[in-house]
Design an enzyme around this catalytic site. Structure first.
Site, PDB file in Angstrom:
ATOM      1  N   ARG A 283      12.983  -5.374   3.652  1.00  0.00           N
ATOM      2  CA  ARG A 283      12.054  -6.016   4.317  1.00  0.00           C
ATOM      3  C   ARG A 283      10.602  -5.749   3.728  1.00  0.00           C
ATOM      4  O   ARG A 283      10.195  -4.805   3.727  1.00  0.00           O
ATOM      5  CB  ARG A 283      11.764  -5.577   5.801  1.00  0.00           C
ATOM      6  CG  ARG A 283      10.905  -6.009   6.467  1.00  0.00           C
ATOM      7  CD  ARG A 283      10.793  -5.199   7.947  1.00  0.00           C
ATOM      8  NE  ARG A 283       9.592  -5.566   8.877  1.00  0.00           N
ATOM      9  CZ  ARG A 283       8.374  -5.103   8.822  1.00  0.00           C
ATOM     10  NH1 ARG A 283       8.101  -4.357   7.579  1.00  0.00           N
ATOM     11  NH2 ARG A 283       7.451  -5.557   9.478  1.00  0.00           N
TER      12      ARG A 283
ATOM     13  N   ARG B   9       0.748   0.381  19.767  1.00  0.00           N
ATOM     14  CA  ARG B   9       2.071  -0.389  19.589  1.00  0.00           C
ATOM     15  C   ARG B   9       3.050   0.885  20.082  1.00  0.00           C
ATOM     16  O   ARG B   9       4.455   0.443  20.027  1.00  0.00           O
ATOM     17  CB  ARG B   9       2.227  -0.563  18.118  1.00  0.00           C
ATOM     18  CG  ARG B   9       1.432  -1.659  17.912  1.00  0.00           C
ATOM     19  CD  ARG B   9       1.476  -2.207  16.218  1.00  0.00           C
ATOM     20  NE  ARG B   9       0.975  -1.150  15.551  1.00  0.00           N
ATOM     21  CZ  ARG B   9       0.887  -0.991  14.290  1.00  0.00           C
ATOM     22  NH1 ARG B   9       1.522  -2.269  13.570  1.00  0.00           N
ATOM     23  NH2 ARG B   9       0.496   0.010  13.593  1.00  0.00           N
TER      24      ARG B   9
ATOM     25  N   HIS C 181       0.762  -0.989   0.009  1.00  0.00           N
ATOM     26  CA  HIS C 181      -0.223  -0.088  -0.056  1.00  0.00           C
ATOM     27  C   HIS C 181       0.927   1.365  -0.101  1.00  0.00           C
ATOM     28  O   HIS C 181       2.073   1.199   0.199  1.00  0.00           O
ATOM     29  CB  HIS C 181      -0.928  -0.108   1.330  1.00  0.00           C
ATOM     30  CG  HIS C 181       0.003  -0.293   2.463  1.00  0.00           C
ATOM     31  ND1 HIS C 181      -0.121  -1.509   2.812  1.00  0.00           N
ATOM     32  CD2 HIS C 181       0.423   0.405   3.405  1.00  0.00           C
ATOM     33  CE1 HIS C 181       0.435  -1.684   3.931  1.00  0.00           C
ATOM     34  NE2 HIS C 181       0.929  -0.588   4.268  1.00  0.00           N
TER      35      HIS C 181
ATOM     36  N   GLU D 132       7.881 -10.286   5.008  1.00  0.00           N
ATOM     37  CA  GLU D 132       7.416  -9.996   6.225  1.00  0.00           C
ATOM     38  C   GLU D 132       5.807 -10.363   6.021  1.00  0.00           C
ATOM     39  O   GLU D 132       4.965  -9.836   5.438  1.00  0.00           O
ATOM     40  CB  GLU D 132       7.308  -8.218   6.633  1.00  0.00           C
ATOM     41  CG  GLU D 132       6.919  -8.167   8.198  1.00  0.00           C
ATOM     42  CD  GLU D 132       5.466  -7.510   8.255  1.00  0.00           C
ATOM     43  OE1 GLU D 132       4.939  -7.585   9.401  1.00  0.00           O
ATOM     44  OE2 GLU D 132       4.817  -7.463   7.381  1.00  0.00           O
TER      45      GLU D 132
ATOM     46  N   ASP E 201       6.051  -4.178  16.254  1.00  0.00           N
ATOM     47  CA  ASP E 201       4.801  -4.636  16.266  1.00  0.00           C
ATOM     48  C   ASP E 201       4.410  -5.233  17.469  1.00  0.00           C
ATOM     49  O   ASP E 201       5.154  -5.646  18.152  1.00  0.00           O
ATOM     50  CB  ASP E 201       4.485  -5.311  15.118  1.00  0.00           C
ATOM     51  CG  ASP E 201       4.315  -4.658  13.764  1.00  0.00           C
ATOM     52  OD1 ASP E 201       3.762  -3.510  13.738  1.00  0.00           O
ATOM     53  OD2 ASP E 201       4.487  -5.336  12.779  1.00  0.00           O
TER      54      ASP E 201
ATOM     55  N   GLN F 202      -4.030   4.176   4.197  1.00  0.00           N
ATOM     56  CA  GLN F 202      -3.032   3.328   3.362  1.00  0.00           C
ATOM     57  C   GLN F 202      -3.768   2.551   2.373  1.00  0.00           C
ATOM     58  O   GLN F 202      -4.483   1.752   2.591  1.00  0.00           O
ATOM     59  CB  GLN F 202      -2.355   2.400   4.431  1.00  0.00           C
ATOM     60  CG  GLN F 202      -1.374   2.961   5.307  1.00  0.00           C
ATOM     61  CD  GLN F 202      -1.094   2.012   6.501  1.00  0.00           C
ATOM     62  OE1 GLN F 202      -1.834   1.507   7.011  1.00  0.00           O
ATOM     63  NE2 GLN F 202       0.255   1.782   6.692  1.00  0.00           N
TER      64      GLN F 202
ATOM     65  N   ASP G 221       7.056  -5.493   3.383  1.00  0.00           N
ATOM     66  CA  ASP G 221       6.328  -5.374   4.248  1.00  0.00           C
ATOM     67  C   ASP G 221       4.884  -6.043   3.766  1.00  0.00           C
ATOM     68  O   ASP G 221       4.532  -5.731   2.613  1.00  0.00           O
ATOM     69  CB  ASP G 221       6.053  -3.959   4.471  1.00  0.00           C
ATOM     70  CG  ASP G 221       4.947  -3.531   5.710  1.00  0.00           C
ATOM     71  OD1 ASP G 221       5.201  -4.118   6.811  1.00  0.00           O
ATOM     72  OD2 ASP G 221       3.736  -3.150   5.278  1.00  0.00           O
TER      73      ASP G 221
HETATM   74  C1  OTU Z   1       3.283  -4.635   9.079  1.00  0.00           C
HETATM   75  O1  OTU Z   1       2.502  -5.495   9.978  1.00  0.00           O
HETATM   76  C2  OTU Z   1       4.285  -3.513   9.723  1.00  0.00           C
HETATM   77  O2  OTU Z   1       5.142  -4.055  10.417  1.00  0.00           O
HETATM   78  C3  OTU Z   1       3.501  -2.635  10.647  1.00  0.00           C
HETATM   79  O3  OTU Z   1       4.180  -1.938  11.283  1.00  0.00           O
HETATM   80  C4  OTU Z   1       2.504  -2.072   9.843  1.00  0.00           C
HETATM   81  O4  OTU Z   1       1.444  -1.324  10.560  1.00  0.00           O
HETATM   82  C5  OTU Z   1       1.582  -2.776   8.794  1.00  0.00           C
HETATM   83  O5  OTU Z   1       2.482  -3.962   8.195  1.00  0.00           O
HETATM   84  C6  OTU Z   1       0.864  -2.176   7.697  1.00  0.00           C
HETATM   85  O6  OTU Z   1       2.152  -1.374   6.800  1.00  0.00           O
HETATM   86  O7  OTU Z   1      -0.009  -7.781   9.035  1.00  0.00           O
HETATM   87  O8  OTU Z   1       1.742  -8.884   7.502  1.00  0.00           O
HETATM   88  O9  OTU Z   1       0.719  -5.217  14.395  1.00  0.00           O
HETATM   89  O10 OTU Z   1       1.762  -7.501  12.506  1.00  0.00           O
HETATM   90  O11 OTU Z   1      -0.019  -4.971  10.861  1.00  0.00           O
HETATM   91  C7  OTU Z   1       1.980  -7.559   7.807  1.00  0.00           C
HETATM   92  C8  OTU Z   1       0.027  -5.748  13.247  1.00  0.00           C
HETATM   93  C9  OTU Z   1       0.924  -7.284   9.140  1.00  0.00           C
HETATM   94  C10 OTU Z   1       1.360  -6.133  12.398  1.00  0.00           C
HETATM   95  C11 OTU Z   1       0.869  -6.130  11.024  1.00  0.00           C
HETATM   96  C12 OTU Z   1       1.523  -6.609   9.787  1.00  0.00           C
END
Ligand code: OTU
Length: 570
Positions: A287, A522, A189, A331, A401, A257, A289
């Site tokens: 990383r 968080r 996003h 991630e 997180d 987002q 995301d």
């Molecule tokens: C990731 O996280 C990031 O590590 C978070 O900090 C962000 O908020 C999120 O993306 C959006 O960019 O589901 O598989 O605490 O584990 O949001 C990705 C919840 C995610 C996070 C979750 C996560």
């Protein structure tokens, strides 16, 4: 050079399109020779993966050629030192597994800005860190921006943290100190302030096609019934009505987002360009995301779809062509059983990510602590597959997180219908709501006493360092933390320390929390680095000293262990 040789497509002397051959012929000979070798291996795989995604489009071949040409130009622009590093790493596919230690921090909280991080290199070296993940440092949308995970420009450093030149200087200094810089790359996003979103809102249909839209409340509802909620309290639902477009944008995370639409090939091309540009500034690891959410399929939960893996494998081909020294880290905060494909295993076989977070192991270690029983860790390990050569789990105790509890549902469900209550127990335990609990954390995204979603808090607060009232209690709390770090260090993956956990940094203070914009729980474990407290790691008798030296010992022990038993596998 691929780390996993065994792809669907047999690689060999690829037939390269004429425009690509012409470009290589006009390029400096030494680079052209190497690029041709890489393309021979990667081009067939890349075109296979991308044709699965975009092959139906009329101008697919032209688009693919243009994408490869863009990548070759970026490979030709790669600074000499990084080009040399690529060559060196291609001959050592396990370079990132040789005793590596990761460290993760917010730039502003750790060191003020990117230049400030250079002053912290000696601290990282004291610990033996080889890999530094700085949380989002690209230009974000105006706050609230999810701690920078709502990116407004992938091509510029956040002006509050420095500029692209500062980034390049930092990556060079880190590299000289043996530390690779990892940047978040938020693929799923963008901020609603990103120029694509701004143009989409202004009515540009091309940029509207970069996002997913639902045209009616009924369409939203029909998707919602299959989707999970990431932030059920603070950002319920997965769609946000955008009045200018008269439609609902797909917003899996916060409303600001906007999920990108990877059925639009230009999105893929633009994102790969930005990634390679960052790699050319010296970023050595990405990383990736929220990778699990990259592809939507009506009627499913829109997670871990096969196309996610074609996207990631195509991205891997692109980095293998233009920046093969770069690491890709998935991630995907998913149950263990969903993770093997991110390493290129299973039905969507092919070289994919080098590293992925083992979040189930992390969450299980906390449940085990609350239960004083390791059964759940053993269950998770029994579901953890061996990995292909060149791949590793990222193991960790805490990160920026929450500790997400729901990734453990499969392990618990396999043990019986009543077992999910154990997650609720763990959640209540770490929120200090269970008799005998020493923890000073807080529940995340749930006000309902009967559900467990996540837990917030710094490790020191969760293991009871903050609540200890005697030397004995303090030592016990430190031992708890070392127990968890020991598991992370010796699981056979790439361990990651979270900023300040090496000396027991505690939760963000209540006064500080009041000053932060947005209601994100968080923030409890996103405190500022405290120089005075950190300095106590050198003063015998302090908690900081005790913990820091034990962590250093674990680092040393791990190095010896690796020297005695190379190469190691889990
Ligand atoms: C990731 O996280 C990031 O590590 C978070 O900090 C962000 O908020 C999120 O993306 C959006 O960019 O589901 O598989 O605490 O584990 O949001 C990705 C919840 C995610 C996070 C979750 C996560």
């Amino acid at each position: 050079m691929p780390l996993i040789e065994d792809c669907h497509v047999i690689s060999g002397q690829a037939h390269l399109p004429a425009r690509i051959n012409e470009l290589l012929e006009s390029a400096p000979i030494t680079r052209a020779v190497v690029l041709r070798e890489r393309l021979n291996v990667e081009f067939p795989v890349l075109s296979d993966r991308l044709s699965r995604l975009y092959g139906g489009n009329e101008n697919f071949s032209d688009w693919l050629n243009q994408l490869v040409i863009q990548s070759i130009h970026l490979a030709l622009a790669r600074p000499d030192d990084l080009w040399a590093l690529d060559i060196q790493r291609a001959s050592q596919p396990n370079w990132h597994l040789q005793g590596s230690l990761g460290y993760c921090a917010y730039t502003d909280k750790f060191a003020g800005n990117l230049s400030g991080v250079r002053q912290r290199i000696s601290h990282l070296q004291e610990l033996g860190v080889t890999y530094l993940h700085l949380l989002p440092f690209l230009k974000p949308g105006t706050p609230p921006n999810d701690g920078g995970f709502a990116v407004a420009s992938y091509d510029e450093v956040d002006p509050a943290l420095g500029n692209n030149q500062d980034l390049q200087t930092l990556t060079k200094e880190l590299r000289a100190a043996g530390i690779s810089l990892c940047s978040d790359f938020v693929l799923n996003h963008v901020s609603h302030e990103h120029k694509w979103a701004v143009q989409a809102r202004a009515g540009d249909t091309h940029y509207q096609s970069y996002f997913h839209w639902a045209q009616s409340a009924e369409e939203v509802a029909s998707h919602e019934k299959n989707l999970i909620q990431i932030f059920p309290n603070t950002a319920p639902g997965n769609f946000t009505y955008i009045p200018e477009v008269k439609a609902w944008a797909w917003t899996t995370f916060y409303p600001y987002q906007w999920d990108l639409n990877y059925t639009q090939p230009d999105v893929f091309a633009e994102m790969t360009k930005s990634l390679l540009q960052l790699a050319n500034l010296g970023v050595e690891a990405f990383r990736l995301d929220s990778t699990g959410f990259l592809w939507k399929r009506a009627g499913t939960n829109c997670m871990n779809q096969p196309e996610v893996h074609w996207i990631l494998q195509a991205l891997r081909c692109i980095t293998n062509i233009a920046a093969p020294g770069v690491l890709l880290k998935a991630e995907a905060i998913m149950p263990t059983q969903d993770l093997p494909p991110y390493f290129g295993l299973g039905d969507t076989k092919g070289a994919e990510c080098h590293v992925a977070y083992h979040s189930s192991l992390m969450s299980a270690s906390w449940v085990a602590l609350a239960e004083e029983n390791t059964q759940i860790i053993q269950d998770v390990l029994s579901h953890t597959p061996a990995l292909p050569d060149g791949c590793a789990w990222m193991t960790y105790v805490r990160c920026h997180d929450d500790i997400g509890w729901n990734v453990l549902r499969p392990e618990l469900d396999a043990r019986g219908p009543d077992q999910r209550a154990r997650l609720l127990h763990a959640s209540q335990f770490f929120a200090g709501q269970v008799t005998g609990s020493y923890a000073q954390g807080a529940s995340f995204q749930t006000t309902d006493l009967h559900t467990a979603h996540g837990t917030n808090g710094m490790a020191a607060a969760l293991v009871g360092i903050g609540s200890a009232t005697s030397e004995e209690e303090r030592n016990l709390a430190i031992d708890r933390l070392l127990l968890l770090q020991g598991l992370s260090f010796f699981m056979g993956g790439l361990p990651l320390l979270y900023m300040g956990d090496e000396w027991g940094l505690s939760n963000t203070s209540a006064e500080e929390l009041d000053t932060r914009k947005g209601p994100d729980g968080r923030e409890l474990h996103r405190p500022y680095w405290d120089d005075k407290l950190a300095a106590l790691r050198q003063v015998t008798g302090t908690t900081q000293h005790h913990l820091f030296h034990k962590i250093q010992q674990l680092v040393q022990l791990r190095k010896c262990n690796l020297l005695c038993h190379p190469p190691y596998r889990c």
